[in-house]
Every structure is written in structure tokens, then in C-alpha cells.
Design a protein around this motif. Structure first.
Motif, short mmCIF file in Angstrom:
data_model
loop_
_atom_site.label_atom_id
_atom_site.label_comp_id
_atom_site.label_asym_id
_atom_site.label_seq_id
_atom_site.Cartn_x
_atom_site.Cartn_y
_atom_site.Cartn_z
N PRO A 66 65.72 47.62 40.77
CA PRO A 66 66.46 47.39 42.01
C PRO A 66 66.88 45.96 42.23
CG PRO A 66 64.12 47.76 42.46
CD PRO A 66 64.33 48.04 41.00
N LEU A 67 66.21 44.98 41.54
CA LEU A 67 66.51 43.58 41.77
C LEU A 67 67.01 42.86 40.52
CD1 LEU A 67 63.35 42.65 43.90
CD2 LEU A 67 65.61 43.34 44.73
N GLY A 68 67.08 43.56 39.39
CA GLY A 68 67.45 42.89 38.14
C GLY A 68 66.35 41.96 37.66
N THR A 69 65.12 42.36 37.84
CA THR A 69 63.96 41.51 37.52
C THR A 69 63.84 41.31 36.01
OG1 THR A 69 62.82 42.44 39.43
CG2 THR A 69 61.48 41.22 37.83
N PRO A 70 63.82 40.06 35.54
CA PRO A 70 63.65 39.82 34.10
C PRO A 70 62.22 40.12 33.65
CG PRO A 70 63.68 37.74 35.28
CD PRO A 70 64.00 38.80 36.29
N ASP A 71 62.06 40.42 32.38
CA ASP A 71 60.72 40.71 31.85
C ASP A 71 59.73 39.60 32.16
OD1 ASP A 71 61.78 43.03 30.82
OD2 ASP A 71 61.80 42.34 28.72
N GLU A 72 60.19 38.35 32.00
CA GLU A 72 59.30 37.19 32.14
C GLU A 72 58.72 37.07 33.55
OE1 GLU A 72 62.21 36.60 28.91
OE2 GLU A 72 62.36 37.16 31.03
N GLY A 78 53.84 39.35 27.98
CA GLY A 78 53.13 38.52 27.03
C GLY A 78 51.67 38.84 26.86
N THR A 79 51.16 39.82 27.64
CA THR A 79 49.75 40.20 27.50
C THR A 79 49.62 41.35 26.50
OG1 THR A 79 49.77 41.92 29.23
CG2 THR A 79 49.48 39.63 29.94
N ARG A 80 48.39 41.72 26.20
CA ARG A 80 48.15 42.80 25.25
C ARG A 80 48.65 44.15 25.79
NH1 ARG A 80 43.35 45.59 26.61
NH2 ARG A 80 42.20 44.63 28.34
N HIS A 81 48.81 44.23 27.10
CA HIS A 81 49.29 45.49 27.69
C HIS A 81 50.80 45.65 27.54
CE1 HIS A 81 45.38 46.23 29.62
NE2 HIS A 81 45.37 44.95 29.92
N ALA A 274 39.87 42.02 38.22
CA ALA A 274 39.61 40.67 37.69
C ALA A 274 40.62 40.30 36.62
CB ALA A 274 38.19 40.59 37.14
N GLU A 275 40.95 41.26 35.77
CA GLU A 275 41.92 41.01 34.70
C GLU A 275 43.32 40.82 35.30
OE1 GLU A 275 43.21 42.99 30.39
OE2 GLU A 275 41.72 43.97 31.68
N ALA A 276 43.65 41.63 36.31
CA ALA A 276 44.95 41.52 36.97
C ALA A 276 45.10 40.15 37.64
CB ALA A 276 45.12 42.62 38.01
N GLU A 277 44.03 39.66 38.25
CA GLU A 277 44.06 38.34 38.89
C GLU A 277 44.26 37.24 37.84
OE1 GLU A 277 40.42 38.26 41.04
OE2 GLU A 277 41.28 39.21 42.83
N GLU A 278 43.63 37.41 36.69
CA GLU A 278 43.76 36.42 35.62
C GLU A 278 45.20 36.36 35.11
OE1 GLU A 278 42.03 35.58 31.10
OE2 GLU A 278 41.07 37.08 32.39
N TYR A 279 45.81 37.54 34.90
CA TYR A 279 47.20 37.57 34.44
C TYR A 279 48.14 36.92 35.46
CZ TYR A 279 45.72 40.89 30.82
OH TYR A 279 45.10 41.49 29.74
N SER A 280 47.89 37.20 36.75
CA SER A 280 48.72 36.63 37.80
C SER A 280 48.57 35.12 37.83
CB SER A 280 48.33 37.24 39.16
OG SER A 280 48.55 38.63 39.17
N GLU A 281 47.35 34.64 37.62
CA GLU A 281 47.09 33.21 37.65
C GLU A 281 47.76 32.49 36.48
OE1 GLU A 281 45.77 30.06 39.73
OE2 GLU A 281 45.46 32.15 40.32
#
Length: 369
Positions: A66-72, A78-81, A274-281
Motif C-alpha cells: 500500500p505504501l511502496g515500502t522497500p525491502d530495506e 537481511g536476517t536469517r528469516h 526478544a528476537e524481534a526487538e533485536e532486529y528492530s534495534e
């Protein structure tokens, strides 16, 4: 479809009640008023608009982009997921992120509507009551528009972020009449304005661009109102009273910086908190985004007279102190100009299409003769 059927995760409470304290204030002085605030009130009346008519709701929106959000821009990038996600999964992730962002905008606008109504009730000056009444209508319109976008174009909502709710609760519970100004007009709306502006200036999707441009045109007036009222009032406060308000600002800024990260979205995709917070950080994009969120707050805080050493040190810690030198007036005038330019371009194109349609009909009639 009922809103509760569209939530990605159910809100904890169907109806939240926040006990409020403080006096409702009447004034019997109907002639006196600050010219600059009454001028802003007049502008607030003149600039009312209908979200059903001004926005082109016929524009198509891809719910998966909906917003044209880039992958980055997504924390999982860039994570294992990320490598495990299919293109369909990535589209679903974009949908959830956009839903989360616009849901917080929606909930924040409802909060702004309630705070503006609270200002009408509690502020002692009639000129401020008058303007707050126009702002209450503005915020109702914004909530209507964001709600419609989420219901009709994305088809998904998220509950209010716990920390945004906490800041709203603190703002509404305080009995001092200036706190709805400070909590809502300066902190929550200042942060929202920066987020709106970043999306408005980067998206290539016309419908969200319209929505954000027109909402920001209103918000430029609201911030001007808060600045005027608080700047006048804070000149009268003692150093101790000013420090109390600075502590509120510091706590609110840290809360918004550290907690508004969309972790709920990753949790919905099965990532442990905890992992989600780490990725966001660790996300470079999110780090930049969080820093830019203060581009409207810091100069406003400085302008209204809250600029003690402890507050300045907090902004040094956040890496945003230099934003205090930015020109809010310039930012707000740009918001006005962008909305007006968008209107001019849209309606000129529509008029051109109507003229072409009429000309075509006339030519067809002549050919038939």
C-alpha cells in the motif's frame, strides 16, 4: 465488516476507560482575546474540509504494497528469516507493517480528538476554547479518514501500541490544563507529523500521499496553536514547575523512541519478542526513522521554553539536540504548500479531463451531422 473482525490481534479491552481529573473552566469574558489565536481560529474555520469529497477514494491500493515500502525498510531484511520468505510472504509483511503504522495513526487521532475536547473543557481562555473546538472536528475527520483507509484499502488493523496508550493515559489523567497540550500537541502529534511527512515524501502511491498531505495541512495549525498557548503560559511558571514538565517530555520522548518499533508485527509472524526487538534495534532504516521522528518535537519543545540542562542532555543522548535549531515555521509552511500544490495539480487534471470529454462529445456530434 465490524472493525473487531479485521484486527490482526485482538485489543485487550473492547472499551478503554481512563479516569480523568481536573476542573471544567468557564469564562464570562467574551470580548478579550489574543489576535494571533483568534486569527488561527478563523483559519481553522476557513480550512474545514470533507474527507469524503476532497480525497479520491476511487484510487486503487494494493493491500500487499500500500505504501511502496522497500525491502530495506522492513526489520526482517537481511536476517536469517528474510531468505525463507516467498514473494507472497513479503507482500503479507508489507501489509502488516502498513496496517500497524496507519492503525497507530488512527488510534492517535482518536486520542487527539479526546485531548482537544478536553482542552475546550479545561483551558481558561475563550480564544483557546474556540480554536480547540475546530481542532476537535479536525481530529474527528482524521480518525474517519484513517479508519476508512484501513477498512476499505488494507483490510486489517492493529490494536493501539501499549506505550502510545500509556502516554495518552498519562496525558489525560493529569489535572493540569496545559498537559493535554504538552502530551498531545507537542509529543504525540509532533512525532506523528514527522512520521506522516516521511511517508508522504517517500511513497509513490497517490491515495496515502493525498491522505497524509491533507492531514498534515491541518496539523500545521494544531502545532502552531500549541506553541502559542504554551509559550505564553510557560513564561509565567516557576523553575520548579518548568522542570516538572521537562521531566514529562523526557520520559515521553524515551518511551516513543524505544517502544514504537512495530515489534508486534514480527511477533505476528512467529518471531519471539526478544528476537524481534533485536532486529528492530539493528535495523539501519528504523534507526534513521526513529531519529527523524524528533524533527518536529525538539524545535517545538525549545520554542515553548522547555530547554533545561537535563532535557538538553537527554536530546544529546538521543542524538537529536541539533534539531532544536530547525525552523518550525518553515516546516509548517511547507506542509501547507504541499497540500495546496497537490490540490492544484489534481483539480487541474480533472478539469482538463472534463474539457476533453466535452470537446469529444461536441466533435462526435458534429461528425454525426
Amino acid at each position: 465488516m465490524p472493525t473487531f473482525d479485521l484486527y490482526a490481534m485482538q485489543p485487550e479491552e473492547p472499551l478503554r476507560q481512563v479516569p480523568a481529573s481536573g476542573a471544567a473552566r468557564f469564562t464570562w469574558e467574551y470580548d478579550d482575546g489574543r489576535d494571533r489565536l483568534l486569527a488561527l481560529y478563523q483559519k481553522g474555520k476557513d480550512k474545514q474540509w470533507d474527507g469524503r469529497k476532497r480525497i479520491d477514494w476511487e484510487l486503487e491500493v494494493d493491500p500487499c504494497d500500500p505504501l511502496g515500502t522497500p525491502d530495506e525498510a522492513m526489520s526482517l531484511y537481511g536476517t536469517r528469516h528474510w531468505a525463507k520468505l516467498t514473494e507472497k510472504d513479503k507482500g503479507e509483511l508489507r501489509k502488516h507493517y502498513a496496517s500497524w503504522q496507519f492503525s497507530q495513526f488512527l488510534h492517535g487521532e482518536q486520542g487527539a480528538m479526546i485531548c482537544a475536547a478536553r482542552i475546550v473543557e479545561s483551558v481558561p481562555d475563550l480564544d483557546a476554547k474556540f480554536y480547540s473546538a475546530t481542532q476537535t472536528m479536525d481530529e474527528a475527520r482524521h480518525a474517519e479518514i484513517y479508519g476508512r483507509f484501513l477498512h476499505e484499502k488494507i483490510g486489517m488493523l492493529y490494536p493501539i501500541n501499549d506505550n502510545l496508550q500509556s502516554l495518552l493515559d498519562d496525558t489525560l489523567r493529569d489535572s493540569r490544563w496545559d498537559m493535554p497540550y504538552l502530551g498531545m500537541q507537542v509529543l504525540i502529534e509532533g512525532l506523528a507529523l514527522a512520521a506522516f511527512g516521511m511517508i508522504r515524501d517517500t511513497t509513490d502511491k497517490p491515495l496515502p500521499q493525498q491522505i497524509l498531505a491533507y492531514v498534515m495541512q491541518d496539523e500545521a495549525r494544531h502545532v502552531a496553536f500549541g506553541r502559542m498557548a504554551l509559550r505564553d503560559y510557560y513564561k509565567q511558571l516557576t523553575d520548579a514547575e518548568l522542570r516538572e514538565r521537562e521531566e514529562f517530555v523526557i520520559e515521553g520522548c524515551y518511551l516513543m523512541r524505544d517502544r514504537l518499533r512495530g515489534v508486534e508485527v514480527l511477533e505476528n509472524f512467529g518471531i519471539p519478542k526478544a528476537e524481534a526487538e533485536e532486529y528492530s534495534e539493528q535495523s539501519e532504516f528504523l534507526t534513521l526513522f526513529r531519529r527523524l521522528l524528533f524533527s518536529r518535537i525538539v524545535p517545538c519543545v525549545k520554542d515553548i521554553g522547555l530547554w533545561g540542562k537535563r532535557l538538553q542532555q537527554a536530546y544529546v543522548d538521543m542524538g537529536v539536540l541539533e534539531m532544536g535549531d530547525a525552523s518550525l515555521d518553515l516546516l509548517m509552511s511547507e506542509d501547507e504548500e504541499i497540500a495546496e500544490k497537490l490540490d492544484a495539480e489534481r483539480f487541474a487534471a480533472e478539469e482538463e479531463a472534463r474539457v476533453a470529454e466535452v470537446t469529444g462529445a461536441i466533435d462526435a456530434g458534429r461528425a454525426a451531422d
